[in-house]
Design a protein around this motif. Sequence first.
Motif, PDB file in Angstrom:
ATOM      1  N   ALA A   1      39.326  39.358  40.925  1.00 21.98           N
ATOM      2  CA  ALA A   1      39.939  40.525  40.884  1.00 21.98           C
ATOM      3  C   ALA A   1      39.511  41.413  39.896  1.00 21.98           C
ATOM      4  N   ILE A   2      39.250  41.133  38.898  1.00 21.46           N
ATOM      5  CA  ILE A   2      38.806  41.679  37.626  1.00 21.46           C
ATOM      6  C   ILE A   2      37.541  42.508  37.832  1.00 21.46           C
ATOM      7  N   ALA A   3      36.624  41.576  38.312  1.00 18.89           N
ATOM      8  CA  ALA A   3      35.384  42.207  38.912  1.00 18.89           C
ATOM      9  C   ALA A   3      35.282  43.363  39.696  1.00 18.89           C
ATOM     10  N   ASP A   4      36.350  43.372  40.871  1.00 19.21           N
ATOM     11  CA  ASP A   4      36.500  44.179  41.762  1.00 19.21           C
ATOM     12  C   ASP A   4      37.372  45.568  41.174  1.00 19.21           C
ATOM     13  N   SER A   5      38.042  45.320  40.231  1.00 17.34           N
ATOM     14  CA  SER A   5      38.763  46.624  39.618  1.00 17.34           C
ATOM     15  C   SER A   5      37.780  47.147  38.752  1.00 17.34           C
ATOM     16  N   LYS A   6      36.830  46.442  38.033  1.00 20.14           N
ATOM     17  CA  LYS A   6      35.806  47.154  37.236  1.00 20.14           C
ATOM     18  C   LYS A   6      34.900  48.083  38.208  1.00 20.14           C
ATOM     19  N   GLU A   7      34.506  47.404  39.379  1.00 21.30           N
ATOM     20  CA  GLU A   7      33.671  48.285  40.330  1.00 21.30           C
ATOM     21  C   GLU A   7      34.372  49.508  40.850  1.00 21.30           C
ATOM     22  N   GLN A   8      35.623  49.355  41.201  1.00 20.74           N
ATOM     23  CA  GLN A   8      36.080  50.447  41.701  1.00 20.74           C
ATOM     24  C   GLN A   8      36.359  51.478  40.545  1.00 20.74           C
TER      25      GLN A   8
END
Length: 645
Positions: free
Chosen positions: A287-294
Amino acid sequence: MRLQLRHLLIRTRKTTEHIDFSDVVTFLHGPVGTGKSTVARLVDYCLGGYLERTPAIQQEFVAAELSLVLGDYDCTIERGADDTQSVRLTWSGPDDNNGSVNAPLSAQPEPLLDAEVYNFSDLVFHLCGVTPIKVRRGSRDPDSPLIRLSIRDVWSYCYLDQAHLDSSFFRLEDPLRGRKSQDAMRFFTGLHSERLSQLDEELTRTVDEQRTKRAAVEQIRSFMARFELGSELDIVGQLRTAERERAEAERRRSELERNRSSITHPTDALRDVLRGLGTEIETLQQAIADSKEQIAEQRALRAEFITAKTKAERVAQAGRMLEGVDYQRCPECGADVSDRARTDERCRLCGTAKSGDGNLTSLEFEALRRDLNERIDQIADSVARRERELSRTERKLAEAQQRKATLDKQLQDELARYDSPFVESVRGTEREIATLGERIRSLRRLQQMPQAVSTLEEEAGALQGRIDRLRTSLLEERDRLRAADANIVAIAAEFKRVMLSVSFPGVSEEDEVVIDPRNWRPAVIHGSQKWTFWDAGSGGKKTLFNVCYALAIHAVAMERGMPVPGVLIIDSPTKNISEDENPDLVRSLYAEIYCLARGQDGHGLQFLLIDSDLVEPSAELPGFLERRMAGEPDAPSLIPYYTGP
């Protein structure tokens, strides 16, 4: 403090008007009712002021854009007719330090930037590279919190509006605004010190500490009442219950020792918990990796919107500058194109077919600008929400990892100590006994709460003496500073010089000018007589008193490097002063203004002057710009098509 006006764009329902400002003097002149004073009011409006709603403004005004320099930054301030709570400020500076925010006029809980910037005023000081002093929110209340000085308090010494020139002396007669005006003079002259700030901060901390102790007393009493711990008997009852539970655990331990039958290993439940934590950690990391990309994608999109907004403003400005130009030669190759036929269908220079909708109207451009601003703010809000969610997720991950590490160590310790299920069961019971023992000790400490309440009350009372001593030291420090400030003496001397230079009625070389920093009201002493602005008598003398004092402050500020903005707007500097009856006085006043604008070594003060009649400099003044506004074709009013009241 570098603040320099460049130009003002005024969007109306039908047109877009453009006012250029000279770096030296811009002189607007003409008859009454042509919009001269409105130019100054719109500059003030863009800088967070209130806009007087004249009939023309109510009916035709849409928005204003002020281009100016703040410190090392080229800035644009945008404010629409309905923008009552905030101002849009866009800036570009060295090292690609660019930004655009919708800055609230009142301070918000969360900062706008990484620095201590909570509102529009803080942002202006930040871009100028100036740190404002902190003043009391309520100057008559020594316990009121410290807040930063507002740019509006400083600006009152840079904008002399027509309505107050002969009726107010920098708002000093106003109980509320007068205190703010005094704070601005303290800021200008340096009538503050580090020790004063330290004493202020120490006093604030001590008062807060006293309030904390008294609040703790109330909380302890409330806690004891809520959980029925108000008496020692109640605590003794809970203590006896815990002791009975510990005795029961000790009995079970004895029973285990008698019955050494095989039981389930105690670490099995711990292994199940660790497996669940592993799955939870893996989910949080994804979830953290997805949030940083967004977040990275949205930041890039916001930067593209800011770039598009800047490009649109530059295209619109280029269109206004080149609109109506009649080319005689091609700007690319120099070929003569004057004899080419003009048609409405094709461009006379390149022959390209005209689209018919290339130029946006003022309202369409305003709609485009607002749409871009809304998109920029929406993306910024979305990024802020995602960053808050990311922070929460990262905290959850850290907590889960910390808990897993703790349980891993616990599991290893228990496996290392493994003897048999029987031994582990006994140790589990012993841990229960230890927990109950800790609860018993806590309850015994609770028995000491009444004594702790008394101690806190005594400490809070002792702090009152320290608070009184700090307040006395603050008063002594303020007295020392008032008696030792050379800038105040310099302003008083310059004020007298300016009044003598313009031949102020009733002022002579023998007179003395003094400024009392307790109230910041300059007084002229003539023998046994003493008079101030409020004793000047005529409206013309009051106007002249105001103008001369403002000139003195700005002159000393330039000479001594005081943090006063380098611009002065004077609306009707000769209000109530007839040029026919006082020609020498009027010429002397403007000569003093032009001398200050010329400055030394090319560094002078920027002026925006508004008057009915033009008074030109007697000597050449490079950069002098005058504009007549008379409601005529060659001298249009501010809103050329408007004919109402």
